[in-house]
Design a protein around this motif. Sequence first.
Motif, PDB file in Angstrom:
ATOM      1  N   SER A  11       0.855  -1.197   0.000  1.00  0.00           N
ATOM      2  CA  SER A  11       0.000   0.000   0.000  1.00  0.00           C
ATOM      3  C   SER A  11       0.888   1.244   0.000  1.00  0.00           C
ATOM      4  O   SER A  11       2.123   1.149   0.133  1.00  0.00           O
ATOM      5  CB  SER A  11      -0.974  -0.037   1.181  1.00  0.00           C
ATOM      6  N   GLY A  12       0.245   2.398  -0.143  1.00  0.00           N
ATOM      7  CA  GLY A  12       0.954   3.641  -0.470  1.00  0.00           C
ATOM      8  C   GLY A  12       1.770   4.301   0.620  1.00  0.00           C
ATOM      9  O   GLY A  12       1.392   5.354   1.153  1.00  0.00           O
ATOM     10  N   SER A  13       2.916   3.709   0.901  1.00  0.00           N
ATOM     11  CA  SER A  13       3.839   4.261   1.901  1.00  0.00           C
ATOM     12  C   SER A  13       5.200   4.500   1.267  1.00  0.00           C
ATOM     13  O   SER A  13       5.599   3.780   0.346  1.00  0.00           O
ATOM     14  CB  SER A  13       3.990   3.271   3.055  1.00  0.00           C
ATOM     15  N   ILE A  14       5.906   5.452   1.815  1.00  0.00           N
ATOM     16  CA  ILE A  14       7.277   5.710   1.380  1.00  0.00           C
ATOM     17  C   ILE A  14       8.137   4.457   1.543  1.00  0.00           C
ATOM     18  O   ILE A  14       9.131   4.276   0.843  1.00  0.00           O
ATOM     19  CB  ILE A  14       7.858   6.906   2.184  1.00  0.00           C
ATOM     20  N   ALA A  15       7.712   3.561   2.442  1.00  0.00           N
ATOM     21  CA  ALA A  15       8.505   2.344   2.709  1.00  0.00           C
ATOM     22  C   ALA A  15       8.364   1.283   1.619  1.00  0.00           C
ATOM     23  O   ALA A  15       8.931   0.195   1.748  1.00  0.00           O
ATOM     24  CB  ALA A  15       8.120   1.766   4.074  1.00  0.00           C
ATOM     25  N   ASN A  39      -3.612   1.411  -5.806  1.00  0.00           N
ATOM     26  CA  ASN A  39      -3.218   2.435  -6.790  1.00  0.00           C
ATOM     27  C   ASN A  39      -2.150   3.347  -6.197  1.00  0.00           C
ATOM     28  O   ASN A  39      -1.213   3.751  -6.876  1.00  0.00           O
ATOM     29  CB  ASN A  39      -4.429   3.282  -7.177  1.00  0.00           C
ATOM     30  N   ASN A  40      -2.306   3.640  -4.898  1.00  0.00           N
ATOM     31  CA  ASN A  40      -1.355   4.571  -4.282  1.00  0.00           C
ATOM     32  C   ASN A  40       0.028   3.957  -4.087  1.00  0.00           C
ATOM     33  O   ASN A  40       1.028   4.673  -4.117  1.00  0.00           O
ATOM     34  CB  ASN A  40      -1.912   5.099  -2.956  1.00  0.00           C
ATOM     35  N   ALA A  41       0.102   2.657  -3.929  1.00  0.00           N
ATOM     36  CA  ALA A  41       1.425   2.009  -3.828  1.00  0.00           C
ATOM     37  C   ALA A  41       2.209   2.269  -5.108  1.00  0.00           C
ATOM     38  O   ALA A  41       3.425   2.479  -5.079  1.00  0.00           O
ATOM     39  CB  ALA A  41       1.268   0.516  -3.580  1.00  0.00           C
ATOM     40  N   GLU A  43       2.250   4.825  -6.803  1.00  0.00           N
ATOM     41  CA  GLU A  43       2.821   6.188  -6.816  1.00  0.00           C
ATOM     42  C   GLU A  43       4.250   6.150  -6.262  1.00  0.00           C
ATOM     43  O   GLU A  43       5.042   7.055  -6.491  1.00  0.00           O
ATOM     44  CB  GLU A  43       1.985   7.129  -5.937  1.00  0.00           C
ATOM     45  N   PHE A  44       4.540   5.104  -5.480  1.00  0.00           N
ATOM     46  CA  PHE A  44       5.839   5.025  -4.798  1.00  0.00           C
ATOM     47  C   PHE A  44       6.817   4.073  -5.474  1.00  0.00           C
ATOM     48  O   PHE A  44       8.024   4.219  -5.337  1.00  0.00           O
ATOM     49  CB  PHE A  44       5.638   4.571  -3.340  1.00  0.00           C
ATOM     50  N   ILE A  45       6.261   3.063  -6.144  1.00  0.00           N
ATOM     51  CA  ILE A  45       7.131   2.061  -6.759  1.00  0.00           C
ATOM     52  C   ILE A  45       6.518   1.658  -8.096  1.00  0.00           C
ATOM     53  O   ILE A  45       5.299   1.545  -8.216  1.00  0.00           O
ATOM     54  CB  ILE A  45       7.309   0.842  -5.801  1.00  0.00           C
ATOM     55  N   ALA A  86       2.067  -1.625   5.249  1.00  0.00           N
ATOM     56  CA  ALA A  86       0.630  -1.403   5.469  1.00  0.00           C
ATOM     57  C   ALA A  86       0.420   0.022   5.953  1.00  0.00           C
ATOM     58  O   ALA A  86       0.944   0.418   7.002  1.00  0.00           O
ATOM     59  CB  ALA A  86       0.103  -2.397   6.501  1.00  0.00           C
ATOM     60  N   THR A  87      -0.325   0.789   5.188  1.00  0.00           N
ATOM     61  CA  THR A  87      -0.628   2.177   5.593  1.00  0.00           C
ATOM     62  C   THR A  87      -1.713   2.186   6.674  1.00  0.00           C
ATOM     63  O   THR A  87      -2.446   1.207   6.854  1.00  0.00           O
ATOM     64  CB  THR A  87      -1.160   2.985   4.399  1.00  0.00           C
ATOM     65  N   ALA A  88      -1.838   3.331   7.321  1.00  0.00           N
ATOM     66  CA  ALA A  88      -2.928   3.523   8.285  1.00  0.00           C
ATOM     67  C   ALA A  88      -4.259   3.334   7.559  1.00  0.00           C
ATOM     68  O   ALA A  88      -5.173   2.665   8.056  1.00  0.00           O
ATOM     69  CB  ALA A  88      -2.830   4.930   8.879  1.00  0.00           C
ATOM     70  N   ASN A  89      -4.337   3.892   6.359  1.00  0.00           N
ATOM     71  CA  ASN A  89      -5.567   3.800   5.574  1.00  0.00           C
ATOM     72  C   ASN A  89      -5.985   2.357   5.325  1.00  0.00           C
ATOM     73  O   ASN A  89      -7.133   1.973   5.579  1.00  0.00           O
ATOM     74  CB  ASN A  89      -5.355   4.542   4.243  1.00  0.00           C
ATOM     75  N   ILE A  90      -5.042   1.536   4.867  1.00  0.00           N
ATOM     76  CA  ILE A  90      -5.419   0.153   4.504  1.00  0.00           C
ATOM     77  C   ILE A  90      -5.761  -0.642   5.764  1.00  0.00           C
ATOM     78  O   ILE A  90      -6.665  -1.478   5.753  1.00  0.00           O
ATOM     79  CB  ILE A  90      -4.321  -0.530   3.643  1.00  0.00           C
ATOM     80  N   ILE A  91      -5.054  -0.395   6.848  1.00  0.00           N
ATOM     81  CA  ILE A  91      -5.340  -1.099   8.112  1.00  0.00           C
ATOM     82  C   ILE A  91      -6.756  -0.766   8.567  1.00  0.00           C
ATOM     83  O   ILE A  91      -7.533  -1.650   8.933  1.00  0.00           O
ATOM     84  CB  ILE A  91      -4.290  -0.716   9.184  1.00  0.00           C
TER      85      ILE A  91
HETATM   86  C1  LIG Z   1       5.384  11.037   0.416  1.00  0.00           C
HETATM   87  C2  LIG Z   1       4.259  10.315   1.125  1.00  0.00           C
HETATM   88  C3  LIG Z   1       4.571   9.317   2.008  1.00  0.00           C
HETATM   89  C4  LIG Z   1       3.544   8.629   2.688  1.00  0.00           C
HETATM   90  N1  LIG Z   1       3.899   7.627   3.545  1.00  0.00           N
HETATM   91  C5  LIG Z   1       2.919   7.011   4.244  1.00  0.00           C
HETATM   92  C6  LIG Z   1       3.251   5.980   5.165  1.00  0.00           C
HETATM   93  O1  LIG Z   1       4.404   5.598   5.344  1.00  0.00           O
HETATM   94  N2  LIG Z   1       2.238   5.410   5.866  1.00  0.00           N
HETATM   95  C7  LIG Z   1       0.928   5.778   5.700  1.00  0.00           C
HETATM   96  O2  LIG Z   1       0.065   5.242   6.406  1.00  0.00           O
HETATM   97  N3  LIG Z   1       0.592   6.738   4.809  1.00  0.00           N
HETATM   98  C8  LIG Z   1       1.547   7.348   4.075  1.00  0.00           C
HETATM   99  N4  LIG Z   1       1.195   8.314   3.164  1.00  0.00           N
HETATM  100  C9  LIG Z   1      -0.236   8.598   2.958  1.00  0.00           C
HETATM  101  C10 LIG Z   1      -0.901   7.533   2.103  1.00  0.00           C
HETATM  102  O3  LIG Z   1      -0.235   7.419   0.847  1.00  0.00           O
HETATM  103  C11 LIG Z   1      -2.394   7.849   1.914  1.00  0.00           C
HETATM  104  O4  LIG Z   1      -3.069   7.745   3.166  1.00  0.00           O
HETATM  105  C12 LIG Z   1      -3.049   6.963   0.878  1.00  0.00           C
HETATM  106  O5  LIG Z   1      -4.410   7.290   0.783  1.00  0.00           O
HETATM  107  C13 LIG Z   1      -2.911   5.481   1.196  1.00  0.00           C
HETATM  108  O6  LIG Z   1      -3.584   4.720   0.206  1.00  0.00           O
HETATM  109  P1  LIG Z   1      -3.609   3.125   0.200  1.00  0.00           P
HETATM  110  O7  LIG Z   1      -3.701   2.686   1.621  1.00  0.00           O
HETATM  111  O8  LIG Z   1      -4.824   2.772  -0.573  1.00  0.00           O
HETATM  112  O9  LIG Z   1      -2.388   2.655  -0.497  1.00  0.00           O
HETATM  113  C14 LIG Z   1       2.187   8.985   2.460  1.00  0.00           C
HETATM  114  C15 LIG Z   1       1.896   9.986   1.528  1.00  0.00           C
HETATM  115  C16 LIG Z   1       2.915  10.635   0.867  1.00  0.00           C
HETATM  116  C17 LIG Z   1       2.554  11.699  -0.138  1.00  0.00           C
END
Ligand SMILES: Cc1cc2nc3c(=O)[nH]c(=O)nc-3n(C[C@H](O)[C@H](O)[C@H](O)COP(=O)(O)O)c2cc1C
Length: 179
Positions: A11-15, A39-41, A43-45, A86-91
């Motif tokens: 999921s969409g984290s910098i990690a 989709n947001n993952a 954006e990172f990879i 795992a992002t906060a959002n996905i959890i």
């Molecule tokens: C540069 C950047 C880094 C982010 N890193 C994190 C992260 O490490 N953990 C997290 O929970 N959200 C992070 N976010 C926010 C998530 O990308 C955002 O909540 C997104 O909606 C998550 O979507 P997903 O859970 O569907 O992948 C980051 C956003 C940006 C722009």
Amino acid sequence: MKNKNIIFSLSGSIACYKACFVISGLIQKGCSVQCVCTNNALEFIGKATLEGLTKRPVLCDMFEKEVYTKHIELSEWADISILCPATANIINKLASGIADDYVTTNFLSWKIKEKPYIIFPAMNENMYEHPITKKSLKKLKEIGVIILETEKGYLACGAKGKGRLLEPKKIIKTIEKYL
Ligand SMILES: Cc1cc2nc3c(=O)[nH]c(=O)nc-3n(C[C@H](O)[C@H](O)[C@H](O)COP(=O)(O)O)c2cc1C
């Protein structure tokens, strides 16, 4: 680990970049790894990195014709399912039973009592300590999801604290333990 089938969701984290080291390590140990991304993952990879490592197409769009119903087949195929990072959002979505993308739909089709589903959180400390996230983590643990603690340390937002994704070697060791 040899010949084990792994669903690896991102999921969409910098990690996400760290997850690539984990995927590479699993492949080197002889596992088959199928990546599933929000989709947001992506954006990172890039898909090219994940597909280059796994030699399998990344699954992201539920409505691509070639992958219709694959989220169900995949759950049968895999020995273990990993969500890392795992992002906060996905959890919070998983804990609410939301299934509006490949990662969350796959989770709902997973037989949680029969095969391990492991979550490796990664987020800013405030998000990790938020009462909603804490409740969701507790709820997921109660139904049998395995959740690893994060590490304390430097966070991408510039702060130091809880929420840092475990190091790839520790993640691989954990997966090995549950396989
Ligand atoms: C540069 C950047 C880094 C982010 N890193 C994190 C992260 O490490 N953990 C997290 O929970 N959200 C992070 N976010 C926010 C998530 O990308 C955002 O909540 C997104 O909606 C998550 O979507 P997903 O859970 O569907 O992948 C980051 C956003 C940006 C722009």
